[in-house]
Motif scaffolding. Structure first.
Motif, PDB file in Angstrom:
ATOM      1  N   MET A 128       0.818  -1.216   0.000  1.00 56.87           N
ATOM      2  CA  MET A 128       0.000   0.000   0.000  1.00 56.87           C
ATOM      3  C   MET A 128       0.846   1.258   0.000  1.00 56.87           C
ATOM      4  N   ASP A 129       2.016   1.200   0.622  1.00 58.10           N
ATOM      5  CA  ASP A 129       2.907   2.368   0.655  1.00 58.10           C
ATOM      6  C   ASP A 129       3.950   2.234  -0.446  1.00 58.10           C
ATOM      7  N   ARG A 130       3.468   1.851  -1.617  1.00 56.29           N
ATOM      8  CA  ARG A 130       4.346   1.472  -2.712  1.00 56.29           C
ATOM      9  C   ARG A 130       5.398   2.524  -3.031  1.00 56.29           C
ATOM     10  N   PRO A 131       6.613   2.047  -3.233  1.00 56.99           N
ATOM     11  CA  PRO A 131       7.674   2.956  -3.673  1.00 56.99           C
ATOM     12  C   PRO A 131       7.442   3.339  -5.134  1.00 56.99           C
ATOM     13  N   LEU A 132       7.885   4.529  -5.493  1.00 55.56           N
ATOM     14  CA  LEU A 132       7.777   4.997  -6.871  1.00 55.56           C
ATOM     15  C   LEU A 132       9.181   5.131  -7.428  1.00 55.56           C
ATOM     16  N   PHE A 133       9.407   4.582  -8.613  1.00 60.67           N
ATOM     17  CA  PHE A 133      10.737   4.549  -9.208  1.00 60.67           C
ATOM     18  C   PHE A 133      10.849   5.336 -10.514  1.00 60.67           C
ATOM     19  N   THR A 134       9.780   5.335 -11.333  1.00 61.70           N
ATOM     20  CA  THR A 134       9.870   5.906 -12.681  1.00 61.70           C
ATOM     21  C   THR A 134       8.922   7.095 -12.842  1.00 61.70           C
ATOM     22  N   LEU A 135       9.203   7.916 -13.845  1.00 62.79           N
ATOM     23  CA  LEU A 135       8.310   9.039 -14.149  1.00 62.79           C
ATOM     24  C   LEU A 135       6.895   8.549 -14.441  1.00 62.79           C
ATOM     25  N   GLU A 136       6.782   7.408 -15.115  1.00 64.63           N
ATOM     26  CA  GLU A 136       5.474   6.846 -15.446  1.00 64.63           C
ATOM     27  C   GLU A 136       4.697   6.495 -14.180  1.00 64.63           C
ATOM     28  N   GLN A 137       5.398   5.941 -13.190  1.00 62.56           N
ATOM     29  CA  GLN A 137       4.739   5.602 -11.932  1.00 62.56           C
ATOM     30  C   GLN A 137       4.297   6.863 -11.187  1.00 62.56           C
ATOM     31  N   PHE A 138       5.154   7.884 -11.178  1.00 66.25           N
ATOM     32  CA  PHE A 138       4.770   9.147 -10.547  1.00 66.25           C
ATOM     33  C   PHE A 138       3.537   9.735 -11.238  1.00 66.25           C
ATOM     34  N   ALA A 139       3.527   9.733 -12.573  1.00 67.26           N
ATOM     35  CA  ALA A 139       2.401  10.289 -13.328  1.00 67.26           C
ATOM     36  C   ALA A 139       1.110   9.515 -13.046  1.00 67.26           C
ATOM     37  N   ALA A 140       1.209   8.201 -12.962  1.00 66.95           N
ATOM     38  CA  ALA A 140       0.033   7.361 -12.740  1.00 66.95           C
ATOM     39  C   ALA A 140      -0.570   7.569 -11.347  1.00 66.95           C
TER      40      ALA A 140
END
Length: 152
Positions: A82-94
């Protein structure tokens, strides 16, 4: 992203994807003589312990053959949670609109830690709103970023 992380991501992502999972991200934490290699996997149906075991066995076999990590290390295969890490620009955008916690490698405007609403991305920057101020944080300067889970 460091060259070691890029090398591990390039080596392991195809293995994870061949098993039918998404390679959410890879972390490599060097702790002296003993390091930690953590691989996050995701799937539309969720992740169970059996999924982690299956991916771990395949990754272990590849790591034994390719030997990209010198010295001792522990391999962990995990769901992003649930507290998923974000690694890529795509993940941040999503995940725009979510509450996030971001730690930078070095201070920006006198601070390394930011907690606020993820507004999205602009070119190579992550936009986060902390109270009344928006910050554009270059993705390459982000050390760690996680979603803050909401329990509504």
């Amino acid at each position: 992203m460091s060259s070691k992380l890029e090398q591990l991501q390039a080596l392991l992502a195809p293995v994870v994807e061949a098993l039918g999972y998404q390679c959410w991200g890879v972390e490599f934490i060097s702790q002296g003589r003993h390091s930690l290699l953590r691989v996050y996997i995701d799937h539309a149906d969720g992740i169970l312990i059996d999924d982690c075991e299956k991916v771990s066995r395949q990754i272990s076999a590849v790591l034994d053959v390719e030997d990209p990590v010198s010295g001792e290390y522990t391999l962990e295969v995990s769901s992003p949670g649930m507290d998923r890490p974000l690694f890529t620009l795509e993940q941040f955008a999503a995940h725009a609109g979510e509450q996030v916690k971001i730690r930078l490698r070095s201070p920006y405007e006198g601070r390394r830690n930011f907690q606020g609403v993820l507004r999205g991305v602009e070119e190579q920057d992550v936009i986060v709103q902390v109270e009344d101020h928006e910050y554009l944080l270059p993705i390459e300067s982000i050390d760690k970023a996680n979603i803050i889970p909401r329990f509504d």
